[in-house]
Design a protein around this motif. Structure first.
Motif, PDB file in Angstrom:
ATOM      1  N   GLU A   1       0.790  -1.437   0.123  1.00 34.98           N
ATOM      2  CA  GLU A   1      -0.184  -0.089   0.083  1.00 34.98           C
ATOM      3  C   GLU A   1       0.664   1.289   0.081  1.00 34.98           C
ATOM      4  O   GLU A   1       0.333   2.425   0.419  1.00 34.98           O
ATOM      5  N   LEU A   2       2.146   1.186  -0.508  1.00 38.39           N
ATOM      6  CA  LEU A   2       3.192   2.305  -0.359  1.00 38.39           C
ATOM      7  C   LEU A   2       2.301   3.479  -1.213  1.00 38.39           C
ATOM      8  O   LEU A   2       2.982   4.546  -0.875  1.00 38.39           O
ATOM      9  N   ARG A   3       1.669   3.494  -2.267  1.00 32.73           N
ATOM     10  CA  ARG A   3       0.939   4.476  -2.977  1.00 32.73           C
ATOM     11  C   ARG A   3       0.340   5.524  -1.844  1.00 32.73           C
ATOM     12  O   ARG A   3       0.491   6.748  -1.964  1.00 32.73           O
ATOM     13  N   HIS A   4      -0.190   4.857  -0.830  1.00 32.61           N
ATOM     14  CA  HIS A   4      -0.881   5.618  -0.023  1.00 32.61           C
ATOM     15  C   HIS A   4      -0.034   6.012   1.409  1.00 32.61           C
ATOM     16  O   HIS A   4      -0.471   6.736   2.160  1.00 32.61           O
ATOM     17  N   THR A   5       0.988   5.161   1.804  1.00 37.10           N
ATOM     18  CA  THR A   5       1.513   5.221   3.165  1.00 37.10           C
ATOM     19  C   THR A   5       3.026   5.258   2.873  1.00 37.10           C
ATOM     20  O   THR A   5       4.031   5.314   3.918  1.00 37.10           O
TER      21      THR A   5
ATOM     22  N   THR B   1       6.474   5.803   5.654  1.00 38.07           N
ATOM     23  CA  THR B   1       7.587   4.896   5.293  1.00 38.07           C
ATOM     24  C   THR B   1       8.793   5.917   5.496  1.00 38.07           C
ATOM     25  O   THR B   1       9.746   5.662   6.095  1.00 38.07           O
ATOM     26  N   LEU B   2       8.696   7.046   4.637  1.00 40.91           N
ATOM     27  CA  LEU B   2      10.066   7.794   4.747  1.00 40.91           C
ATOM     28  C   LEU B   2      10.088   8.319   5.992  1.00 40.91           C
ATOM     29  O   LEU B   2      11.367   8.694   6.761  1.00 40.91           O
ATOM     30  N   LYS B   3       9.013   8.653   6.860  1.00 40.53           N
ATOM     31  CA  LYS B   3       9.223   9.186   8.225  1.00 40.53           C
ATOM     32  C   LYS B   3       9.942   8.086   9.351  1.00 40.53           C
ATOM     33  O   LYS B   3      10.811   8.478  10.050  1.00 40.53           O
TER      34      LYS B   3
ATOM     35  N   ALA C   1       2.870  12.865  -4.474  1.00 42.99           N
ATOM     36  CA  ALA C   1       2.661  12.124  -5.824  1.00 42.99           C
ATOM     37  C   ALA C   1       3.903  11.571  -6.421  1.00 42.99           C
ATOM     38  O   ALA C   1       3.691  10.537  -6.679  1.00 42.99           O
ATOM     39  N   ALA C   2       4.984  12.262  -6.131  1.00 43.54           N
ATOM     40  CA  ALA C   2       5.952  11.761  -7.034  1.00 43.54           C
ATOM     41  C   ALA C   2       6.747  10.372  -6.133  1.00 43.54           C
ATOM     42  O   ALA C   2       7.165   9.648  -7.098  1.00 43.54           O
ATOM     43  N   TYR C   3       6.477  10.466  -5.199  1.00 37.84           N
ATOM     44  CA  TYR C   3       7.054   9.359  -4.366  1.00 37.84           C
ATOM     45  C   TYR C   3       6.109   8.186  -4.213  1.00 37.84           C
ATOM     46  O   TYR C   3       6.333   6.976  -4.352  1.00 37.84           O
TER      47      TYR C   3
END
Length: 314
Positions: free
Chosen positions: A175-179, A183-185, A201-203
């Protein structure tokens, strides 16, 4: 996979290029001319991470920025594995396809072991190394202990181990599109001023479905399952790389890769190297401190240009 000509409101204005040398459609940026700088991203980013560095270096260098298989504008084939050794294979095929030589490697996150894998296999192609919060494993006896000590205190690696054990890793990273922001944090992203709809959006756009998150899942799962294989260089490769100019830039607010575990490995691999710690800068240092990172890389390239030219002419 992100559409080839997507620029994210002009924040990534670079013409797309593609190679099929590694058996899939791999995207790369190729800007400028001159000595080659090869920038390698990590998890869960893509070439967008280096957008400011491309802009700064392209007037004087040829800057090549590939997206690893399963990331960015590169394809995510369903019939491939996504272990470290696969990414090294892919990078080697791309570099040979493009005829790149006298490379300055710029390594972030897992771009570190991918780039060092290339260096172990093809040391004659490498002229300089820049680690930007990117591990530089090079067959050191202490690598296993450093990885274990770091994993014991890293929130990211701790979560990977638990999620793999309870079977939730694939579903969550799918679900990385939304999360992607969480994950970066978790990894240690500090520069909140960058967070806009365009930036998110880019990531997130690289992972439109669970199937297209296979790259991010594979990198995490490979650590939890012990499936990644680090390249071990021969004596000649080790000696050749040890003689090269090298620079490490490390954001000390990195929550995923602690400087105290990885800078000693850098110093061991590159005894002539110099390390610069960046206080208050997190894991994604090209995002947290783009101007500082670019200035330090530019200075390093200028200071070592004569030596690199002489080495290439020898």
């Amino acid at each position: 996979m992100i559409a080839a000509h997507e620029t994210f409101d002009g924040t990534f204005p670079y013409r797309p290029h593609f190679s099929t040398a590694a058996g899939f459609r791999q995207h790369y940026v190729d800007e400028g001319s001159g000595p080659v700088v090869l920038c390698l991203h990590g998890e869960p980013t893509w070439g967008y991470l280096f957008r400011d560095l491309v802009r700064r270096l392209a007037p004087t260098h040829r800057v090549v920025v590939p997206d690893h298989m399963g990331f960015g504008k590169s394809a995510t084939p369903a019939d491939r594995t996504y272990w470290l050794q696969d990414h090294v294979d892919n990078l080697e095929a791309l570099v040979l396809d493009l005829g790149l030589r006298e490379l300055t490697l710029v390594l972030h996150d897992f771009g570190g072991p991918v780039g060092m894998g290339l260096a172990a296999r093809r040391p004659e192609l490498i002229a300089r190394v820049v680690s930007v919060n990117g591990p530089t494993p090079f067959g050191q006896p202490g690598l296993g202990a450093a990885l274990a000590a770091n994993a014991a205190e890293s929130p990211w690696f701790g979560w990977i181990a638990r999620a793999h054990a309870d079977g939730s890793l694939d579903a969550v990273l799918g679900e990385l599109r939304h999360t992607v922001l969480s994950t970066l944090k978790l990894n240690g992203f500090e520069n909140n001023a960058l967070i806009t709809d365009t930036w998110l959006a880019a990531y997130g756009a690289a992972f439109p479905s669970p199937a297209e998150a296979a790259g991010a899942i594979g990198w995490a799962k490979g650590f939890a399952a012990g499936a990644h294989t680090f390249e071990t260089p021969g004596a000649e490769a080790r000696a050749a790389l040890a003689a090269l100019p090298a620079l490490a830039l490390w954001g000390t607010a990195d929550r995923t890769l602690a400087a105290r575990h990885f800078l000693p490995l850098f110093a061991e691999a590159f005894p002539r190297g110099r390390a610069v710690e960046l206080p208050g800068v997190g894991h994604y240092s090209p995002e947290d401190a783009p101007e500082t990172v670019a200035e330090l890389v530019e200075r390093f390239l200028a200071e070592t240009a004569a030596e690199t030219r002489a080495r290439g002419a020898a």
